[in-house]
Design a protein around this motif. Structure first.
Motif, short mmCIF file in Angstrom:
data_model
loop_
_atom_site.label_atom_id
_atom_site.label_comp_id
_atom_site.label_asym_id
_atom_site.label_seq_id
_atom_site.Cartn_x
_atom_site.Cartn_y
_atom_site.Cartn_z
N GLY A 41 0.80 -1.21 0.00
CA GLY A 41 0.00 0.00 0.00
C GLY A 41 0.84 1.27 0.00
O GLY A 41 2.04 1.25 -0.25
N ASP A 42 0.18 2.39 0.30
CA ASP A 42 0.85 3.69 0.23
C ASP A 42 0.89 4.39 1.58
O ASP A 42 0.94 5.63 1.66
CB ASP A 42 0.17 4.57 -0.80
N ALA A 43 0.87 3.64 2.66
CA ALA A 43 0.93 4.24 4.00
C ALA A 43 2.28 4.92 4.21
O ALA A 43 3.29 4.54 3.60
CB ALA A 43 0.71 3.17 5.07
N THR A 44 2.30 5.91 5.08
CA THR A 44 3.56 6.56 5.43
C THR A 44 4.35 5.66 6.38
O THR A 44 3.78 4.76 7.01
CB THR A 44 3.30 7.90 6.13
N PRO A 45 5.66 5.88 6.49
CA PRO A 45 6.43 5.11 7.47
C PRO A 45 5.86 5.19 8.88
O PRO A 45 5.84 4.19 9.60
CB PRO A 45 7.83 5.72 7.38
N GLU A 46 5.39 6.37 9.24
CA GLU A 46 4.83 6.54 10.58
C GLU A 46 3.57 5.69 10.76
O GLU A 46 3.37 5.07 11.82
CB GLU A 46 4.51 8.02 10.84
N GLU A 47 2.75 5.62 9.73
CA GLU A 47 1.53 4.81 9.81
C GLU A 47 1.88 3.32 9.87
O GLU A 47 1.23 2.55 10.59
CB GLU A 47 0.64 5.10 8.60
N ARG A 48 2.89 2.93 9.13
CA ARG A 48 3.30 1.52 9.14
C ARG A 48 3.82 1.14 10.53
O ARG A 48 3.46 0.08 11.07
CB ARG A 48 4.39 1.28 8.09
N GLN A 163 12.87 -0.97 -6.67
CA GLN A 163 11.74 -0.06 -6.84
C GLN A 163 11.21 0.44 -5.50
O GLN A 163 10.54 1.47 -5.43
CB GLN A 163 10.62 -0.75 -7.62
N LYS A 164 11.53 -0.29 -4.43
CA LYS A 164 11.15 0.12 -3.08
C LYS A 164 12.33 0.76 -2.35
O LYS A 164 12.27 0.93 -1.12
CB LYS A 164 10.65 -1.09 -2.29
N ASP A 165 13.38 1.08 -3.09
CA ASP A 165 14.61 1.65 -2.52
C ASP A 165 15.23 0.72 -1.49
O ASP A 165 15.79 1.15 -0.49
CB ASP A 165 14.35 3.03 -1.90
#
Length: 269
Positions: A41-48, A163-165
């Motif tokens: 998904g596209d959650a932020t690191p903080e949300e993860r 692609q995910k760095d």
């Protein structure tokens, strides 16, 4: 047999005894859903990290004897109690998933192995606990197999992880073979890149073969499940080597006909 995510491990197949299919399914659901929080998904690191912290809080409720607040963890609490599963193994998984959110590179091979110790090995150890086979030798062999499977996934998915760095090839390996991350960014194959991939393939296959004798210590169905898992991983390594490490243009995967090869090889282990 796909070598991707937690399909690396036995997941309630027909070869797993019926009485253990539900516990294995629950462990799988825990690992896969937590991994998805960290990775999909596209959650932020903080949300993860917040999502993983909520999982951690549920684990601590189980550890303290309190009732979990979600159905997944209620089911997890039941199998932890029924099979005396070490809760630290679940903590280790969450720790590795949280690390994936914030850490994108690994300095050297020991650092990568430490990640695998927490991201892959706990699942194999949990399966052994379900079967009551927790001798030190067997745990070590399971760790070798699970780490090898994790490494195989990394070598298979170099381009996808980019692609995910994320780069799981140890940083110290690049200069030794005179390649760099620029080669990954450009999808650039070379003889030097092939030599690097041969080196990484050898690492994974050595670990896998070191762990392979575990199959002889396990009950019939589980032993056959692990035989197929090992052979599936080794088959992926063969495919990578056959393309001389060109995982940019020819990502290796297994098809239906490979099952015949895996079955045949499993008979001779």
């Amino acid at each position: 047999m796909p070598v991707d995510h937690y399909e690396n491990f036995p997941v309630a197949s027909v070869l797993v005894p019926p009485r253990l299919r539900k516990p294995i399914e629950i462990i799988y659901r825990f690992a896969r859903s937590a991994d998805d929080i960290a990775d999909e998904g596209d959650a932020t690191p903080e949300e993860r990290l917040a999502g993983l912290a909520a999982y951690q809080a549920e684990l601590e409720r189980i550890a303290s004897g309190s009732a979990p607040q979600t159905p997944l963890f209620a089911a997890l609490a039941e199998i932890i109690a029924a099979h005396a599963l070490p809760i630290q193994l679940f903590r280790d998984l969450l720790d590795a998933f949280a690390q994936d959110v914030v850490k994108k590179r690994y300095a050297d091979y020991p650092e990568l192995l430490d990640y695998c110790r927490r991201s892959a090995n706990p699942v194999g150890r949990l399966v052994l606990h379900l079967f009551g086979r927790t001798e030190d030798l067997h745990l070590m062999q399971s760790d070798c197999i699970c780490t090898a499977l994790q490494l195989i996934n990394f070598w298979q998915d170099v381009a996808i992880d980019w692609q995910k760095d994320r780069v799981y090839i140890p940083q110290t390996d690049f200069p030794h073979f005179q390649v760099s991350e620029d080669d990954i960014a450009a999808n650039r194959w070379s003889a030097n890149w092939a030599a690097l991939m041969d080196f990484e393939i050898d690492r994974a296959s050595t670990l896998m073969l070191r762990g392979a004798p575990l199959v002889h210590a396990l009950p019939g169905r589980l032993g056959w499940e692990i035989r197929l898992t090992i052979q599936g991983g080794l088959r992926i390594l063969e495919r990578i080597r056959r393309t001389r490490g060109d995982v940019f243009n020819r990502r290796p995967k297994l098809g239906k006909w490979d099952w015949l090869v895996l079955a045949g090889r499993s008979l001779t282990m």
